[in-house]
Scaffold this motif. Structure first.
Motif, mmCIF file in Angstrom:
data_model
loop_
_atom_site.group_PDB
_atom_site.id
_atom_site.type_symbol
_atom_site.label_atom_id
_atom_site.label_comp_id
_atom_site.label_asym_id
_atom_site.label_seq_id
_atom_site.Cartn_x
_atom_site.Cartn_y
_atom_site.Cartn_z
ATOM 1 N N THR A 140 43.728 34.327 22.035
ATOM 2 C CA THR A 140 43.843 35.875 22.580
ATOM 3 C C THR A 140 44.989 36.097 23.922
ATOM 4 O O THR A 140 44.491 34.987 25.011
ATOM 5 C CB THR A 140 42.399 36.863 23.094
ATOM 6 N N ILE A 141 45.508 36.845 24.125
ATOM 7 C CA ILE A 141 46.545 37.207 25.935
ATOM 8 C C ILE A 141 45.825 38.606 25.994
ATOM 9 O O ILE A 141 45.944 39.782 25.026
ATOM 10 C CB ILE A 141 47.791 36.895 25.220
ATOM 11 N N SER A 142 45.672 38.469 27.684
ATOM 12 C CA SER A 142 45.378 39.583 28.473
ATOM 13 C C SER A 142 46.045 40.411 29.137
ATOM 14 O O SER A 142 45.879 39.150 30.268
ATOM 15 C CB SER A 142 43.014 39.519 28.933
ATOM 16 N N ASN A 143 46.676 41.069 29.240
ATOM 17 C CA ASN A 143 47.064 41.661 30.609
ATOM 18 C C ASN A 143 47.388 42.550 31.311
ATOM 19 O O ASN A 143 47.178 43.549 30.989
ATOM 20 C CB ASN A 143 49.393 41.441 30.086
ATOM 21 N N GLY A 144 46.833 41.484 32.512
ATOM 22 C CA GLY A 144 45.799 42.912 33.329
ATOM 23 C C GLY A 144 46.607 43.114 34.423
ATOM 24 O O GLY A 144 46.392 44.273 35.640
ATOM 25 N N GLY A 145 47.962 42.429 34.774
ATOM 26 C CA GLY A 145 48.825 42.630 35.730
ATOM 27 C C GLY A 145 49.756 44.357 35.431
ATOM 28 O O GLY A 145 50.168 44.564 36.305
ATOM 29 N N VAL A 146 49.496 44.868 34.393
ATOM 30 C CA VAL A 146 50.412 45.942 34.424
ATOM 31 C C VAL A 146 49.171 46.895 35.166
ATOM 32 O O VAL A 146 49.493 47.860 35.143
ATOM 33 C CB VAL A 146 50.126 46.621 32.886
ATOM 34 N N PHE A 147 47.576 46.414 35.293
ATOM 35 C CA PHE A 147 46.601 47.864 36.067
ATOM 36 C C PHE A 147 46.435 47.241 37.742
ATOM 37 O O PHE A 147 45.681 47.899 38.631
ATOM 38 C CB PHE A 147 45.525 47.988 35.505
ATOM 39 N N GLY A 148 47.623 46.365 37.911
ATOM 40 C CA GLY A 148 47.958 45.560 39.071
ATOM 41 C C GLY A 148 46.581 44.026 39.804
ATOM 42 O O GLY A 148 46.889 44.339 40.565
ATOM 43 N N SER A 149 45.949 43.641 39.108
ATOM 44 C CA SER A 149 45.379 42.646 39.136
ATOM 45 C C SER A 149 46.342 41.578 39.522
ATOM 46 O O SER A 149 47.321 41.125 38.690
ATOM 47 C CB SER A 149 44.858 42.397 37.619
ATOM 48 N N LEU A 150 45.400 40.164 40.574
ATOM 49 C CA LEU A 150 46.173 39.450 41.167
ATOM 50 C C LEU A 150 45.463 38.251 39.831
ATOM 51 O O LEU A 150 46.309 37.540 40.255
ATOM 52 C CB LEU A 150 45.288 39.500 42.670
ATOM 53 N N MET A 151 44.463 38.218 40.484
ATOM 54 C CA MET A 151 43.656 36.510 39.249
ATOM 55 C C MET A 151 42.644 37.908 38.920
ATOM 56 O O MET A 151 41.595 38.586 39.298
ATOM 57 C CB MET A 151 43.488 36.021 40.239
ATOM 58 N N SER A 152 41.990 36.467 37.930
ATOM 59 C CA SER A 152 40.326 36.966 36.759
ATOM 60 C C SER A 152 40.418 36.158 36.720
ATOM 61 O O SER A 152 40.751 35.275 35.943
ATOM 62 C CB SER A 152 41.216 38.236 36.096
#
Length: 418
Positions: free
Chosen positions: A335-347
């Protein structure tokens, strides 16, 4: 003669669903195969088509009820949908469930506006829109819907409330408990039942934490080469392939290369056996109105960047429309999850069982880095790989991320399979 409408087969191992919304009201004309209701399953929303043409009869269940596969939920009567054939007219004003149950048919019919659209009656509104109507004190019959088939959305209600003074809500429109709390303290609470999709997400994520030995390792990647390639070719790419060139195509292809080098990241545990896959079915996390869904890009290792971008773009559009199919959510090896589109710096993402790993992408931001002994500004992104330590060792996780990083920083590696 009335024809029964039953819950269709929803997919393998799925035996029940929740009635999310009625798309047709009693008395509405219905065509063959026209959707009359929307069901919420563990993964997607499913529309129930009418088996025959006629007039919508009585609803056998209410919004929010749990229904089993094969159960009757409504009837379709013969006719053409004339007003006189309406079996259960809907009130033009919102009422509490208790008031609706006590209203007499004659009084209800007298309150109904002749020109009202059946799609904007209280029973036709989704729970979120119904709450918005109550909060803003907006008459849904006076608002033009911009949603699917002209139905109201929360944005429609908010826009209508902003453009006209909100009338004082009628006493019956507010729940008694909330009214008493607001009157005494000025503080409000709202209780909303979790959707079936949200319940399933919660259950699966907690199951992953309870079962897998989760660990996350990080790295960062210089996005300069990918950004330059995208800026140089995005116009030609869109003209030739009919889709925008994004970053996900590069990351999916880079992940496929890294998965070949480190096959355990693409594996899964079944009982006391490890299952290795010689293909890469990449699950891509996308947002939908009901929550996060994870459709699968099958055989991504055999696709071009353009094919990957087209597939992901189609998934994203249909996730918003609620038209993803059940089969498109099954399987997946990574799985690939792109939290960067919401502004996430790190998770630290959580794996999607029975998969053994998930890659988290984050926002791109300019940072000072050292290159060849010089401090330079580069567009950098943090990468996070969460993995099941029962199957994947730390060395393998780090090696996977380094291979992915190398492919992104030098996209030529993707072309020559290096």
């Amino acid at each position: 003669m009335a024809t029964e409408v039953t819950v269709p087969v929803l997919g393998e191992s799925i035996t029940e669903a929740t009635l999310g919304e009625w798309l047709k009201q009693p008395g509405d004309a219905v065509a063959v195969d026209e959707p009359i209701a929307s069901l919420e399953t563990d993964k997607v929303s499913v529309e129930v088509p009418s088996p025959v043409a006629g007039v919508m009869g009585q609803h056998a269940v209410q919004v929010g009820d749990t229904v089993l596969v094969g159960a009757m939920i409504a009837t379709i009567d013969a006719g053409d949908g004339a007003p006189a054939a309406a079996a259960a007219p809907q009130p033009a004003v919102l009422q509490s469930p208790a008031a609706e149950a006590q209203a007499s048919p004659a009084a209800t019919a007298g309150q109904q506006a002749p020109a009202s659209d059946p799609r904007d009656t209280p029973a036709a509104l989704s729970p979120s829109v119904r709450r918005a109507v109550l909060e803003h004190g907006v008459d849904p019959a006076t608002v033009k819907g911009t949603g699917k088939d002209g139905r109201l959305t929360k944005d429609d209600v908010a826009a209508a409330a902003a453009s006209t003074p909100a009338p004082a809500p009628a006493p019956a429109a507010a729940p008694p408990v909330s009214a008493s709390v607001a009157a005494s303290t000025g503080r409000k609470e709202e209780r909303v039942r979790m959707t079936r999709l949200r319940q399933t997400i919660a259950k699966r994520l907690k199951e992953a934490q309870n079962t897998a030995a989760l660990l996350t390792t990080f790295n960062d990647v210089d996005m300069t080469a990918v950004i330059e390639a995208r800026a140089k070719y995005k116009d030609l790419f869109e003209k030739k392939h009919g889709v925008r060139l994004g970053f996900m195509g590069f990351f999916v292809k880079a992940a496929c290369l890294a998965l070949k080098d480190i096959p355990s990241v693409n594996a899964s545990i079944e009982g006391d056996e490890i299952v290795y896959h010689d293909y890469a079915d990449i699950s891509v996390a996308v947002s939908s109105p009901g929550g996060l869904v994870v459709p699968v890009v099958r055989d991504a290792d055999q696709m071009s960047v353009a094919q990957v971008e087209k597939t992901i773009g189609d998934f994203g559009k249909r996730a918003k429309d609620g038209t993803l199919k059940m089969d498109e959510m099954k399987g997946g090896t990574f799985t690939i999850s792109n939290g960067g589109v919401f502004g996430s710096l790190m998770s630290t993402p959580i794996i999607n069982p029975p998969q053994a790993a998930v890659l988290g992408l984050h926002r791109i931001e300019d940072r000072a880095v050292v290159v060849n002994g010089q401090i330079v500004i580069r567009p950098m992104m943090y990468l996070a790989l969460s993995y099941d330590h029962r199957l994947i060792d730390g060395r393998e996780a780090v090696t996977f991320l380094v291979a992915l990083k190398n492919a992104i920083e030098d996209p030529t590696r993707i072309l020559i399979d290096l």
